[in-house]
Design a protein around this motif. Sequence first.
Motif, short mmCIF file in Angstrom:
data_model
loop_
_atom_site.label_atom_id
_atom_site.label_comp_id
_atom_site.label_asym_id
_atom_site.label_seq_id
_atom_site.Cartn_x
_atom_site.Cartn_y
_atom_site.Cartn_z
N ILE A 1 104.50 32.81 -14.69
CA ILE A 1 103.87 34.04 -14.21
C ILE A 1 104.05 34.69 -15.05
CG2 ILE A 1 105.19 34.57 -12.33
CD1 ILE A 1 104.41 31.88 -11.39
N THR A 2 105.04 35.20 -15.99
CA THR A 2 105.25 36.07 -16.26
C THR A 2 104.14 37.32 -17.42
OG1 THR A 2 107.94 35.70 -16.58
CG2 THR A 2 106.88 37.81 -18.19
N PRO A 3 103.56 36.11 -17.91
CA PRO A 3 102.15 36.45 -18.74
C PRO A 3 101.49 36.68 -17.43
CG PRO A 3 102.69 34.46 -19.37
CD PRO A 3 103.66 34.56 -18.37
N THR A 4 101.17 36.20 -16.62
CA THR A 4 100.38 37.39 -15.02
C THR A 4 100.66 38.48 -14.74
OG1 THR A 4 99.62 34.73 -14.92
CG2 THR A 4 98.38 36.31 -13.08
N LEU A 5 101.91 38.22 -14.47
CA LEU A 5 102.51 39.44 -13.72
C LEU A 5 102.73 40.92 -14.98
CD1 LEU A 5 104.37 37.91 -10.90
CD2 LEU A 5 101.99 38.86 -11.29
N SER A 6 103.27 40.41 -15.47
CA SER A 6 103.98 41.23 -16.60
C SER A 6 102.96 42.42 -17.36
CB SER A 6 104.67 41.10 -17.49
OG SER A 6 105.76 42.20 -18.14
N PHE A 7 103.21 43.77 -17.41
CA PHE A 7 102.19 44.68 -17.98
C PHE A 7 102.50 44.58 -19.14
CE2 PHE A 7 102.38 46.53 -13.37
CZ PHE A 7 100.73 46.28 -13.08
N TYR A 8 103.28 44.68 -20.39
CA TYR A 8 104.26 44.14 -22.03
C TYR A 8 104.25 43.22 -22.34
CZ TYR A 8 105.62 48.67 -18.61
OH TYR A 8 105.61 49.40 -18.21
N TYR A 9 103.51 42.03 -21.80
CA TYR A 9 103.57 40.95 -22.03
C TYR A 9 102.91 40.35 -23.64
CZ TYR A 9 104.59 35.96 -22.27
OH TYR A 9 104.91 34.53 -22.91
N ASP A 10 103.44 40.22 -24.21
CA ASP A 10 103.00 39.85 -25.76
C ASP A 10 102.97 38.47 -25.96
OD1 ASP A 10 101.28 40.19 -28.37
OD2 ASP A 10 102.46 41.76 -29.16
N GLU A 11 101.73 37.35 -26.14
CA GLU A 11 101.64 35.82 -26.52
C GLU A 11 102.50 35.95 -28.18
OE1 GLU A 11 98.63 33.81 -24.96
OE2 GLU A 11 99.20 34.37 -22.71
N GLU A 12 101.69 37.66 -29.04
CA GLU A 12 101.92 36.81 -30.60
C GLU A 12 103.40 36.51 -30.45
OE1 GLU A 12 99.67 39.81 -32.39
OE2 GLU A 12 97.81 39.45 -31.62
N GLY A 13 103.74 36.23 -32.21
CA GLY A 13 104.75 35.74 -32.36
C GLY A 13 106.11 35.30 -32.09
N ARG A 14 105.37 34.67 -30.78
CA ARG A 14 106.41 33.78 -29.75
C ARG A 14 106.50 32.58 -30.84
NH1 ARG A 14 108.11 36.31 -25.87
NH2 ARG A 14 107.45 37.83 -24.87
N THR A 15 107.44 32.42 -31.62
CA THR A 15 107.78 31.55 -32.26
C THR A 15 109.33 30.62 -32.13
OG1 THR A 15 108.13 32.55 -34.28
CG2 THR A 15 106.10 31.39 -33.91
N ARG A 16 110.38 31.62 -31.94
CA ARG A 16 111.27 31.10 -31.62
C ARG A 16 112.11 29.99 -31.18
NH1 ARG A 16 115.86 34.26 -29.77
NH2 ARG A 16 114.66 35.86 -29.14
N GLU A 17 112.64 28.87 -31.16
CA GLU A 17 113.04 27.37 -30.11
C GLU A 17 113.75 28.15 -29.63
OE1 GLU A 17 111.90 24.59 -32.32
OE2 GLU A 17 109.55 24.50 -32.04
N ASP A 18 115.39 28.52 -30.23
CA ASP A 18 116.40 28.87 -29.56
C ASP A 18 116.99 29.77 -29.46
OD1 ASP A 18 116.94 25.88 -30.58
OD2 ASP A 18 117.89 25.97 -32.51
N LYS A 19 117.97 29.78 -28.71
CA LYS A 19 118.39 30.83 -27.79
C LYS A 19 119.08 32.16 -29.22
CE LYS A 19 117.19 30.60 -22.47
NZ LYS A 19 118.19 31.13 -21.92
N SER A 20 119.78 33.31 -28.72
CA SER A 20 120.25 34.03 -29.50
C SER A 20 121.77 33.62 -29.92
CB SER A 20 120.37 35.83 -29.58
OG SER A 20 120.84 35.96 -28.04
N VAL A 21 122.23 33.02 -28.95
CA VAL A 21 123.88 32.40 -28.31
C VAL A 21 123.62 31.26 -29.90
CG1 VAL A 21 125.57 31.29 -27.23
CG2 VAL A 21 123.56 33.20 -26.48
N ILE A 22 123.04 29.90 -29.64
CA ILE A 22 122.09 29.30 -30.09
C ILE A 22 122.19 29.61 -32.20
CG2 ILE A 22 121.89 27.12 -30.65
CD1 ILE A 22 120.92 27.39 -27.97
N ILE A 23 121.56 30.25 -31.78
CA ILE A 23 120.84 31.05 -33.63
C ILE A 23 122.39 31.54 -34.03
CG2 ILE A 23 120.24 32.51 -34.92
CD1 ILE A 23 118.10 31.90 -33.16
N ALA A 24 123.50 32.22 -33.12
CA ALA A 24 125.08 32.82 -33.81
C ALA A 24 125.66 31.98 -34.23
CB ALA A 24 124.80 33.65 -32.88
N LYS A 25 125.49 30.82 -33.49
CA LYS A 25 126.40 29.91 -33.82
C LYS A 25 126.42 29.83 -34.84
CE LYS A 25 128.34 28.35 -28.69
NZ LYS A 25 128.00 27.57 -28.05
N GLU A 26 125.35 29.17 -35.51
CA GLU A 26 125.03 28.68 -36.40
C GLU A 26 125.34 29.15 -38.20
OE1 GLU A 26 120.53 27.23 -36.12
OE2 GLU A 26 120.68 25.38 -35.04
#
Length: 626
Positions: free
Chosen positions: A223-248
């Motif tokens: 949905i978001t890639p289709t409707l958003s004017f600002y969506y950028d697919e490049e560099g989307r490699t992070r698998e964990d959310k920032s909350v999990i990374i902060a704990k680590e």
Amino acid sequence: ENIQQHIEEGVAPKEAAILGAKEMFKPVTIASLTTLFAFIPALMMSGTMGEVIKLIPIAVSVLVLASLIESFLFLPIHAAHVLKKEQKTTSWEGINRFYSWVIHFFMRYKKTFLTLFIILVPLLIVIGIKASKFQMFPQFDATTINITMKSNVNTKTEETIEYLKAIEKDLYERKDQYFISHVGSVAGWRRDSAGNSETYPYVGQITIELQKLKAQNFVDKFITPTLSFYYDEEGRTREDKSVIIAKELRHFLETQKYKEKFNLSDLAIVERKVGPIKSDLKIGLVSDDNQKVMHYAKQMKDALRQINGIVSVNDAMNFGVDEIKLQVNSYGESLGLSEQKLGVFLSNFYLERKIGFAFDSSDLLELKIRSVQKDSLDVLKNFQIKLDDNQFVALKDVVHFNVIKSFEKIIKDSGEKNFYIYANVDSKKITATETLEQIDSILEEAKKDGIKIILKGEEEKKKELKSDMMAASGVAMLLIMLSLLYLFNSFRETFMMMSVIPFAFLGVLIGHFTLGINLSMPSIIGMLGLSGVVINDGIIMVMNLKKANNMEEIFFYASKRFRPIVLTSVTTLIGLSSLVFFPTGQAAIFQPMAIALAFGLAWGTILNLLYLPVLYTILNQKRLGI
């Protein structure tokens, strides 16, 4: 839907459009007003919280008014031209028969049903509220994480830079593990875990920029890639959310033992927070007795660190650079020395002095001298003081060296000297309120010992929110009641309709428990808005039930309103579903509001289809000939 019903009954489309719009004009207008009256009082909220929230009632008000104009001006015109008598529509006979069977069953045992309902639903709401956890704002996925550092007060900027470089190097070696895009640092400035800005040579901050988050769900992927004017697919490699990374990262900093290695007084992970609250807990201790304050502050910090779910503990009581106060002893006084004379001697030696000017080939130069030994305490102690008889005596023999510890900074609120303790919590494990309950015995002991306790942070904002929401809720309920009173011209029917509102809150609690999300300020705003939304279907139901003169007509008119009520609720739920189940980025802030509206409305639909007809029947038994 009402226009469609008239067409199905054989009325010409043009006449059906006029008739359907006329019949619905009053109830739908009042229903729209109740929605407005539920949201608009949120504008009464004061301070920063009000600034955060005020756009919601403004946006809702504009959209509801626009929808009302469209419904009675453009929709009937379109319906008259588009809807046809011969047009085949989806049959609702099967589901209508099921609803008819259900409502017949409840009507058969109406008194038992209503008694159990009035006892069990409030009981479940009370149990749900007691079991709920509250946090002011939910967390959201951030693109940066900060590491804030504070070393010994005698640390120089150059040393701080070396410490930062060492930590940066270790982080960059693990950039793939923690999905790090870039690491930067600044020495001499930081923002601590309480949101306070500090500028000293011995503080520093590391900023970690994270890689873009991968698509987490259906909405993110399609949905978001289709409707958003600002969506950028490049560099989307992070698998964990920032909350999990902060704990680590917290675990990483502990295992590396940087605090012991670099003699740091503070090393903490700082995550971005929503709204005005920078620290979940902020406990102020007010007293002129610094030693007593420090004693209880240590007790509180030790207790907080033992609580499971506490992320960081800090305070504003760090000592600055030690000061040495020289006091002339009796031997010095017998030699004719005074603190004023000593001041002159020492300033000539230790302070940089201008002794003259010189010229070079192009400029006038200022000549200054200073001692290369000015930073040595031993040299100071053995400094030779010249007496009036031209004899010399060591400074250490004629003065007492008194070391004075001074606070790095002193905070004053309303003219009172405050010492603050800050703490942040993992809201999945514990809330700020629950934490305060666990250290309540220490707080009470400090109060008895003459220390004034001031609670700020989330606790302070909760009090403000409670006061503002009580006022907003009171105004909303009054406006909704007046609207219903105008529509029904009956106190009995008005209060019958309004009884749906508190019962609908059970759906809000069920939604939060089901999705494992704490109640928060957006949840409260959603509940306030739900007050106006949940009775909209009820207005349509009761307006039709009022036409009934016997039980058979009650069943007929209730079944007649089944389709529009279900369609209204389902379309609203579909509209809210993406925010309820698939919030992305900072949109997660408003997920609790969507949960409150969606689950509250879903449960409210059941109330309007079953509870309201049963209650209406019991209250109107005489008129219905029962």
